[in-house]
Design a protein around this motif. Structure first.
Motif: not given
Lengths: 225, 247
Positions: B125-139
């Motif tokens: 469901x979730x990997x600590x990929x750079x894009x995912x993480x920065x999208x989460x931070x944007x949220x």
């Protein structure tokens, strides 16, 4: 030169004097840092290899939280008794006065964390070389936390539930400092060299020194309107 | 003052922008419906099945435009913030707060659809990929902005504080993005990469572009509706609201 820096030094001196009169606040923040970092092994288990691996991150996250603790009191008491308004109205540079307050905040809440970090690192069984790098990264990094935090403290000044709000605003902005700070030790352990991380941390520090006091001043003027 | 300059500033006043926004809303709402219907039709009926990912890839018709919009809206908010701080226009702050919930919605939608796509494709469901993480931070940045504005009672102060936060955020987003990217590559080679996309069929690209345009129109519609509410809330006591808007 000394004339130019006078307001800065006066603000540092005043806030240090205030901190010296309320020693418990300083000691509480430091104790908070120590206890948070010490709780982690209790939650994770005493495996020395694992602890050595998570030590940099654990100490850095402890430092972030300890900084937040003091930030709520950075401007609030001066705002309540009207001192901050007088500072804004005074002929001296408001930005330099604020920079002095931020410097004092770091001396009171950041520097003790840096000084006690090697001791906590020993608890996590870090080798001497890593201890040195970790302390150096905290020495470069904790002023960034105080500087960026001051912007958040200024934005949330006198606002409902400002403590929780401050963490929500500031913690995402702390991420680069956390990554480069904790990453320096891990890169060294992996044999990759730590200099790049520390250089970037230094660059972040310089950028924060230039911009953060100014942005905090703008935010304070909005709050004082 | 030249004529063109006059026209620009005419709509900077809430009183003259309010009816204009009201006239624009139906057009953008209609555009949203038409574009979304066309985009979904192309995406689900016309576009071919992907050779590697099967039917599961079709979530990109929502996922990619939502991610684009979430990043773009933050930049638009920073633009309005800069304008509001430099010209002291009231409408700029209102536009910024009108855009924020839509931006947060798209950031969440992007994370959610990404997660739905990740489970069958990556097995997680979730990997600590750079894009995912920065999208989460944007949220998180969106949530911080909304929370700050909600906590300040005085609307003028809420606007200015929000504007400063949005500008600080927009300066930090690239720093955060690159630091997260470096953090990830340092730990391990990325086990999954979203950048090595195979050359896309034209119909897939068309569906994605149509959906992106639909999301644009949706954002404008929602922002205009929300800004009209904000204008009414703040100007409730003024003459023009009593005279015209309350009819």
């Amino acid at each position: 030169m000394s004339n130019f820096l006078t307001p800065f030094l006066q603000a540092v001196r005043r806030d240090l004097l205030l901190a010296a009169r309320h020693k418990t606040e300083v000691i509480t923040a430091l104790f908070f840092f120590v206890i948070v970092v010490n709780l982690l092994p209790l939650g994770i288990g005493p495996d020395a290899d694992l602890l050595r691996k998570i030590a940099p991150g654990a100490l850095w996250i402890g430092a972030l939280l300890a900084t937040l603790l003091g930030l709520q009191r950075l401007f609030a008491p001066d705002h309540q008794d009207g001192t901050l308004e007088q500072m804004a109205l005074s002929p001296q540079s408001f930005t330099l006065l604020i920079a002095g307050k931020i410097m004092a905040h770091w001396l009171v809440s950041g520097l003790p964390v840096v000084l006690i970090a090697p001791l906590l690192g020993v608890q996590f069984d870090l080798p001497a070389r890593s201890l040195g790098i970790l302390t150096l990264s905290l020495l470069l990094g904790t002023p960034i936390l105080s500087l960026i935090g001051a912007v958040g403290a200024a934005l949330t000044l006198g606002v409902r539930g400002s403590g929780v709000l401050l963490s929500l605003l500031i913690l995402p902005l702390y991420i680069p400092a956390l990554i480069f700070g904790a990453g320096a030790v891990e890169a060294d352990l992996a044999g990759l060299g730590f200099e790049g991380h520390l250089s970037l941390l230094g660059a972040l520090l310089l950028a924060s020194i230039v911009f953060a006091p100014w942005v905090a001043t703008v935010a304070l003027r909005v709050a004082l309107e | 003052m030249s004529a063109s300059l006059f026209n620009w500033f005419k709509f900077a006043s809430p009183a003259s922008f309010f009816p204009l926004a009201g006239r624009l809303v139906p057009w953008f709402a209609a555009a949203t419906l038409v574009l979304a219907a066309a985009g979904l039709w192309v995406g689900f009926a016309v576009a071919p099945t992907d050779a590697q990912q099967g039917e599961g890839y079709r979530i990109i018709f929502v996922h990619v435009p939502a991610s684009w919009m979430s990043m773009f809206i933050y930049c638009v908010m920073a633009f309005w913030s800069a304008l509001g701080l430099s010209f002291n226009t009231r409408l700029s702050g209102m536009m910024t707060s009108a855009l924020a919930p839509t931006g947060a919605l798209f950031a969440f939608l992007s994370l959610w659809t990404g997660s739905l796509w990740g489970k069958p494709m990556w097995g997680a469901w979730w990997v600590w990929d750079a894009r995912l993480t920065s999208q989460l931070i944007l949220f998180f940045l969106y949530l911080g902005f909304i929370a700050l504005q909600a906590a300040i009672d005085d609307p003028r102060r809420a606007d200015k504080a929000g504007a400063i936060l949005a500008l600080v955020g927009v300066v930090n987003v690239p720093i955060i993005y690159f630091s997260v990217q470096w953090w990830n590559t340092l730990h391990q080679g990325a086990s999954v990469s979203m950048t090595k996309a195979p050359s896309m069929a034209h119909t897939m690209l068309l569906g994605m572009l149509l959906m992106a345009l639909a999301f644009w129109a949706y954002t404008i519609t929602m922002a205009l509706i929300r800004v009209r509410c904000i204008i009414l809330e703040r100007e409730l006591t003024s003459e023009w609201v009593k005279k015209n808007a309350m009819e």
